[in-house]
Design a protein around this motif. Sequence first.
Motif, PDB file in Angstrom:
ATOM      1  N   HIS A  35      -2.411  -4.625  -8.070  1.00 49.32           N
ATOM      2  CA  HIS A  35      -3.710  -4.389  -8.697  1.00 49.32           C
ATOM      3  C   HIS A  35      -4.731  -5.290  -8.017  1.00 49.32           C
ATOM      4  O   HIS A  35      -4.479  -6.471  -7.794  1.00 49.32           O
ATOM      5  CB  HIS A  35      -3.659  -4.699 -10.190  1.00 49.32           C
ATOM      6  N   LEU A  36      -5.870  -4.729  -7.700  1.00 48.75           N
ATOM      7  CA  LEU A  36      -6.962  -5.504  -7.128  1.00 48.75           C
ATOM      8  C   LEU A  36      -8.017  -5.669  -8.206  1.00 48.75           C
ATOM      9  O   LEU A  36      -8.468  -4.684  -8.800  1.00 48.75           O
ATOM     10  CB  LEU A  36      -7.536  -4.795  -5.913  1.00 48.75           C
ATOM     11  N   TYR A  37      -8.384  -6.906  -8.455  1.00 45.35           N
ATOM     12  CA  TYR A  37      -9.292  -7.227  -9.546  1.00 45.35           C
ATOM     13  C   TYR A  37     -10.674  -7.605  -9.038  1.00 45.35           C
ATOM     14  O   TYR A  37     -10.820  -8.180  -7.965  1.00 45.35           O
ATOM     15  CB  TYR A  37      -8.740  -8.405 -10.362  1.00 45.35           C
ATOM     16  N   SER A  38     -11.662  -7.341  -9.869  1.00 44.33           N
ATOM     17  CA  SER A  38     -13.023  -7.778  -9.585  1.00 44.33           C
ATOM     18  C   SER A  38     -13.118  -9.268  -9.864  1.00 44.33           C
ATOM     19  O   SER A  38     -12.660  -9.744 -10.908  1.00 44.33           O
ATOM     20  CB  SER A  38     -14.010  -7.023 -10.474  1.00 44.33           C
ATOM     21  N   ILE A  39     -13.699 -10.005  -8.939  1.00 42.90           N
ATOM     22  CA  ILE A  39     -13.902 -11.441  -9.133  1.00 42.90           C
ATOM     23  C   ILE A  39     -14.900 -11.676 -10.267  1.00 42.90           C
ATOM     24  O   ILE A  39     -14.811 -12.632 -11.009  1.00 42.90           O
ATOM     25  CB  ILE A  39     -14.411 -12.093  -7.830  1.00 42.90           C
ATOM     26  N   TYR A  40     -15.847 -10.774 -10.436  1.00 48.81           N
ATOM     27  CA  TYR A  40     -16.929 -10.971 -11.397  1.00 48.81           C
ATOM     28  C   TYR A  40     -16.550 -10.567 -12.814  1.00 48.81           C
ATOM     29  O   TYR A  40     -16.709 -11.333 -13.752  1.00 48.81           O
ATOM     30  CB  TYR A  40     -18.174 -10.196 -10.940  1.00 48.81           C
ATOM     31  N   SER A  41     -16.016  -9.369 -12.998  1.00 51.49           N
ATOM     32  CA  SER A  41     -15.721  -8.897 -14.348  1.00 51.49           C
ATOM     33  C   SER A  41     -14.276  -9.125 -14.758  1.00 51.49           C
ATOM     34  O   SER A  41     -13.959  -9.098 -15.939  1.00 51.49           O
ATOM     35  CB  SER A  41     -16.028  -7.394 -14.453  1.00 51.49           C
TER      36      SER A  41
END
Length: 122
Positions: A35-41
């Motif tokens: 899974h690739l996650y958003s750094i911001y949200s």
Amino acid sequence: MIFKVLLIVTASALLAGCPALLKLSLKNETENEIHLYSIYSGGVLTTIKPGETGSIPYTYDCLKVGIEDSIVEYKEIVTTSSLIRENGIFSTKIDVVINKDKIVFLKEKDDGKTVILDPKCD
């Protein structure tokens, strides 16, 4: 008049400079989904199944990857000409591979050498 407009449009399209979009093309060589996650949200940007390749826009930040039950933030990618592949007129990409040992590395375009990402994000 039409000739001048076409000339301006053509010249604009041929100008060298920064691409409008840089994408990361990520290949999953693990046995699990990543899974690739958003750094911001903190939300999931995309999920890539084993053996598949996914693509996300790259915002020049850390790369946050979830493999099995762990989440690792990798240091931002220093973009060099040896890493960037042209993907179209206004977009380029960087090939990223996540292997079975959970090591994230970049593939250089010319000679296929690899650059391992540092698993620390400042």
